[in-house]
Design a protein around this motif. Structure first.
Motif, PDB file in Angstrom:
ATOM      1  N   LEU A 161       0.877  -1.155   0.000  1.00  0.00           N
ATOM      2  CA  LEU A 161       0.000   0.000   0.000  1.00  0.00           C
ATOM      3  C   LEU A 161       0.920   1.211   0.000  1.00  0.00           C
ATOM      4  CD1 LEU A 161      -2.556   1.673   0.252  1.00  0.00           C
ATOM      5  CD2 LEU A 161      -2.495   1.297   2.731  1.00  0.00           C
ATOM      6  N   LEU A 162       0.915   1.951  -1.107  1.00  0.00           N
ATOM      7  CA  LEU A 162       1.805   3.094  -1.242  1.00  0.00           C
ATOM      8  C   LEU A 162       1.043   4.392  -0.966  1.00  0.00           C
ATOM      9  CD1 LEU A 162       3.901   2.104  -4.395  1.00  0.00           C
ATOM     10  CD2 LEU A 162       4.388   1.677  -1.974  1.00  0.00           C
ATOM     11  N   ILE A 163       1.635   5.219  -0.103  1.00  0.00           N
ATOM     12  CA  ILE A 163       1.087   6.536   0.229  1.00  0.00           C
ATOM     13  C   ILE A 163       2.149   7.551  -0.172  1.00  0.00           C
ATOM     14  CG2 ILE A 163       0.068   7.977   2.037  1.00  0.00           C
ATOM     15  CD1 ILE A 163      -0.411   5.394   3.649  1.00  0.00           C
ATOM     16  N   PRO A 164       2.190   7.940  -1.453  1.00  0.00           N
ATOM     17  CA  PRO A 164       3.285   8.797  -1.920  1.00  0.00           C
ATOM     18  C   PRO A 164       3.233  10.193  -1.325  1.00  0.00           C
ATOM     19  CG  PRO A 164       1.603   8.541  -3.627  1.00  0.00           C
ATOM     20  CD  PRO A 164       1.237   7.595  -2.516  1.00  0.00           C
ATOM     21  N   CYS A 210       0.744  -2.902  -6.510  1.00  0.00           N
ATOM     22  CA  CYS A 210       0.399  -2.148  -5.311  1.00  0.00           C
ATOM     23  C   CYS A 210      -1.003  -1.572  -5.407  1.00  0.00           C
ATOM     24  CB  CYS A 210       1.402  -1.005  -5.097  1.00  0.00           C
ATOM     25  SG  CYS A 210       1.214   0.348  -6.287  1.00  0.00           S
ATOM     26  N   GLU A 211      -1.462  -1.060  -4.275  1.00  0.00           N
ATOM     27  CA  GLU A 211      -2.603  -0.154  -4.223  1.00  0.00           C
ATOM     28  C   GLU A 211      -2.070   1.211  -3.788  1.00  0.00           C
ATOM     29  OE1 GLU A 211      -5.970  -0.668  -4.924  1.00  0.00           O
ATOM     30  OE2 GLU A 211      -5.245  -2.535  -5.818  1.00  0.00           O
ATOM     31  N   ILE A 212      -2.741   2.274  -4.199  1.00  0.00           N
ATOM     32  CA  ILE A 212      -2.301   3.636  -3.881  1.00  0.00           C
ATOM     33  C   ILE A 212      -3.356   4.329  -3.037  1.00  0.00           C
ATOM     34  CG2 ILE A 212      -1.653   5.897  -4.808  1.00  0.00           C
ATOM     35  CD1 ILE A 212      -0.820   4.529  -7.387  1.00  0.00           C
ATOM     36  N   LEU A 213      -2.897   5.039  -2.016  1.00  0.00           N
ATOM     37  CA  LEU A 213      -3.752   5.935  -1.243  1.00  0.00           C
ATOM     38  C   LEU A 213      -3.087   7.302  -1.239  1.00  0.00           C
ATOM     39  CD1 LEU A 213      -6.167   6.571   0.566  1.00  0.00           C
ATOM     40  CD2 LEU A 213      -4.843   5.715   2.518  1.00  0.00           C
ATOM     41  N   ASP A 236      -9.430   7.932   8.194  1.00  0.00           N
ATOM     42  CA  ASP A 236      -9.525   6.625   8.848  1.00  0.00           C
ATOM     43  C   ASP A 236     -10.191   5.585   7.954  1.00  0.00           C
ATOM     44  OD1 ASP A 236      -8.314   7.802  11.006  1.00  0.00           O
ATOM     45  OD2 ASP A 236     -10.125   7.896  12.244  1.00  0.00           O
ATOM     46  N   ASP A 237     -11.280   5.966   7.293  1.00  0.00           N
ATOM     47  CA  ASP A 237     -12.026   5.013   6.465  1.00  0.00           C
ATOM     48  C   ASP A 237     -11.223   4.571   5.255  1.00  0.00           C
ATOM     49  OD1 ASP A 237     -14.190   5.077   8.178  1.00  0.00           O
ATOM     50  OD2 ASP A 237     -15.221   6.670   7.070  1.00  0.00           O
ATOM     51  N   THR A 238     -10.643   5.535   4.517  1.00  0.00           N
ATOM     52  CA  THR A 238      -9.901   5.169   3.314  1.00  0.00           C
ATOM     53  C   THR A 238      -8.635   4.394   3.656  1.00  0.00           C
ATOM     54  OG1 THR A 238      -8.774   7.335   3.306  1.00  0.00           O
ATOM     55  CG2 THR A 238     -10.789   7.122   1.987  1.00  0.00           C
TER      56      THR A 238
END
Length: 357
Positions: free
Chosen positions: A279-282, A305-308, A315-317
């Protein structure tokens, strides 16, 4: 016959050092004389001095700040001083070649090498070159790139696609050692959360805010950055926090099921080599030049990956994104298994050897 001499440079963050750390053992084995030039207080000094067989030379350097600060007025003078120091040191040591991983500490070294007519090889990990490398590219003999897309941003026949340079020791981690280190069991899957060598306050905050229900399903290793440990959370047995890890990282990653991380190129390619769903949070474009967003989108398009995005994170996402990666982990691993290996370390060693000769 005297051995060849190589000067490495790069720093400011662990990402600007790990490529050099992957290459240095190869040159040790080949009998080269190895030196490293960086700042006195940067993370590169700490990481390189741990190797024990590399002479470390410190110089004055500036820093890229994306905000208004009085120190910005002093930085040009620090860089000029660093160029003079690098020029003098390089003239004395006479290396056969300089290898630069980037970061602002590398700019005086590259210029000092060019003034001494020493060939320079630059490595760019991200899709788009950083400012330090943009400044340095005209003075380089070759620019090694990780992503093939990067060549269109450099617009020079000096660019060479080599792929990702991965530390060999990363492939020899022990999940048993990782579980023992963290006092974890095999009964629950493990998440490793890391915000880069400097940590990430936003990721730290949202992870801790949601710990109470995440630990119902997961055990969590949190690499939170220097000065970011919060001992009030030590009440959770399923939660283990570190400021930063060195040799233990290989074992921690070996036991992990998924990884939550920023999207620095070196890190995400290491996770890919280990087949760890991400899970990538750039870093957002407001906080950076947007390189991590491009890195993450490239990995997302390959199904790794998934991206956020940080601006969409709540909190939800955050919890939904973790569930998505975990639920899709076997499909992600299958796509990772078919990813192409480029043997980048050997390519770069051969290039450096040829140019030094």
């Amino acid at each position: 016959m005297m051995s060849k001499r190589i000067l490495f440079t790069g720093g400011g963050s662990a990402g600007h050092v790990t490529v050099n750390v992957a290459l240095i053992p190869k040159f040790v084995d080949m009998g080269w004389d190895i030196k490293y030039m960086g700042s006195a207080q940067g993370i590169e000094a700490e990481l390189i001095q741990k190797l024990g067989n590399v002479e470390y030379l410190s110089i004055s350097t500036g820093k890229l700040r994306r905000y208004i600060d009085r120190e910005n007025l002093k930085d040009p003078f620090r860089v000029i001083k660093g160029v003079y120091q690098a020029y003098q040191l390089i003239r004395e040591m006479k290396p056969n070649v300089v290898f630069s991983k980037g970061g602002f500490v590398s700019v005086p070294v590259v210029l000092g090498a060019w003034l001494n007519r020493i060939p320079v090889i630059i490595h760019e990990s991200d899709i788009t070159p950083g400012l330090a490398n943009k400044i340095s590219i005209p003075f380089a003999s070759k620019i090694c790139v990780t992503f093939p897309e990067t060549k269109k941003y450099i617009k020079s026949d000096k660019a060479l696609h080599v792929g990702a340079i991965i530390r060999e020791e990363l492939m020899h981690g022990s999940s048993i050692k990782g579980l023992t280190l963290c006092n974890f069991t095999r009964n629950k899957p493990v998440i490793v959360c890391m915000g880069g060598s400097l940590g990430s306050q936003r990721i730290n905050e949202i992870l801790r805010r949601n710990l109470h229900h995440l630990i119902d399903k997961f055990q969590i290793v949190h690499i939170c950055g220097k000065g970011q440990i919060d001992n009030s959370y030590n009440i959770y047995r399923e939660y283990k926090q570190f400021e930063y890890v060195h040799h233990e990282l290989v074992d921690i990653l070996a036991m992990s099921d998924i990884v939550i991380s920023r999207a620095g190129s070196n890190s995400i390619f290491e996770f890919l080599s280990l087949k760890k769903p991400m899970l990538l949070i750039p870093l957002s474009k407001e906080a950076s030049r947007g390189d991590q967003v491009l890195n993450a989108l490239s990995f997302k398009s390959s199904g790794y990956c998934e991206i956020l995005l940080e601006e969409n994170m709540d909190d939800d996402t955050f919890n939904e994104a973790i569930r998505n990666v975990f639920d899709k982990r076997y499909a992600i691993i299958e796509r990772m298994e078919s990813s192409e290996s480029t043997n980048a370390v050997n390519k770069v060693v051969e290039l450096i050897t040829a140019i030094a000769t």
